[in-house]
Design an enzyme around this catalytic site. Structure first.
Site, PDB file in Angstrom:
ATOM      1  N   GLN A  99       0.834  -1.197   0.000  1.00  0.00           N
ATOM      2  CA  GLN A  99       0.000   0.000   0.000  1.00  0.00           C
ATOM      3  C   GLN A  99       0.875   1.255   0.000  1.00  0.00           C
ATOM      4  OE1 GLN A  99      -2.039  -1.731   3.678  1.00  0.00           O
ATOM      5  NE2 GLN A  99      -3.769  -0.696   2.748  1.00  0.00           N
ATOM      6  N   HIS A 117      -1.441   1.260  -4.491  1.00  0.00           N
ATOM      7  CA  HIS A 117      -1.835   2.663  -4.326  1.00  0.00           C
ATOM      8  C   HIS A 117      -0.981   3.585  -5.187  1.00  0.00           C
ATOM      9  CE1 HIS A 117      -3.894   1.950  -0.128  1.00  0.00           C
ATOM     10  NE2 HIS A 117      -4.511   1.351  -1.123  1.00  0.00           N
TER      11      HIS A 117
END
Ligand SMILES: [Zn+2]
Length: 251
Positions: A99, A117
């Site tokens: 992430q 992300h």
């Protein structure tokens, strides 16, 4: 600390896929932006981190991102990043799904990194689609408060996923595929609160895989994990590598 038990689990259940969150990078001096003292406690995400904010006032959003990118590029990978790169090198980790946008897995030597992300590696012009690499973005930021598109003069947007944006489809598909095929999903430094990444453990469990958690603090999956270590990534992962080295056949 449970490193020996984790070593046993990772040896027994291959392939192993790792999912990392902000907790892997805190020891590199990068604050967890969701923590009470984190960035979003100081900066309203809808004013600085949303795609609507960027469209409305990209100069204001860059006033937040410029120092942030400077901080991220100045940070160094820590022992947790190095341990994960080593586990991949010796064939015990298939891929790292992260992430994090900070490129530290990449810089530590991990090869198979899925950045769900996005990352600061590039920035893209919303006007003409020109993609600019980080080094050039940093050069542009050294001369101005916002990086202008070399082609059309528009204001570049970092290729990190802003609030209100969809996750990159190719990466998220790959992440779910990896999670489905993993016989062990090792989650490190993530509280598993942000969807759809928080759904990856369920993907592994539903397909008959097991789950191991290394995180400071609880996660929604604690009761379903085969092993849970409440500790820092920078201590547990190097201990894991050491424990594996102690076994025959791993060098
Ligand atoms: Zn442009």
């Amino acid at each position: 600390m449970g490193a020996a038990a984790l070593a046993e689990l990772i040896r027994r259940r291959q392939p192993c896929v790792v999912l990392t969150g902000a907790g892997v990078s805190t020891e590199s001096g990068i604050p967890d932006f969701r923590s009470p003292t984190g960035l979003w406690a100081q900066f309203d995400p809808f004013e600085y981190g949303s795609i609507d904010a960027f469209r409305r006032d990209p100069v204001k959003v860059w006033s937040f991102y410029k120092p942030r990118i400077g901080m991220l590029t100045g940070a160094e990978p820590n022992p947790a990043h190095a341990a994960l790169a080593e586990l991949e090198r010796i064939g015990l980790v298939e891929a790292v799904v992260t992430q994090n946008i900070d490129l530290l897995h990449d810089r530590a030597g991990s090869r198979e990194v899925v950045e769900v992300h996005g990352s600061i590696r590039t920035a893209t012009c919303p006007g003409c689609g020109e993609r600019v690499h980080l080094a050039r973005v940093l050069e542009l930021l050294a001369e101005a408060d916002v990086p202008a598109c070399p082609s059309c003069g528009g204001i570049l947007k970092p290729d990190v996923v802003f609030f209100g944006e969809l996750l990159p489809a190719e990466e998220i598909d790959r992440a779910f595929d990896l999670a489905r095929r993993a016989r062990l999903l090792l989650v490190v430094g993530s509280a598993l609160e942000v969807h759809p990444v928080a759904g990856l453990p369920l993907e592994t469990l539903s397909a008959g895989g097991e789950l191991a958690l290394v995180n400071r603090g609880p996660t929604p999956y604690d009761s379903r994990a085969s092993l849970r270590i409440d500790g820092s990534a920078g201590e547990v992962l190097p201990a894991l590598v050491e424990a594996l080295r102690g076994e025959p056949g791993i060098g």
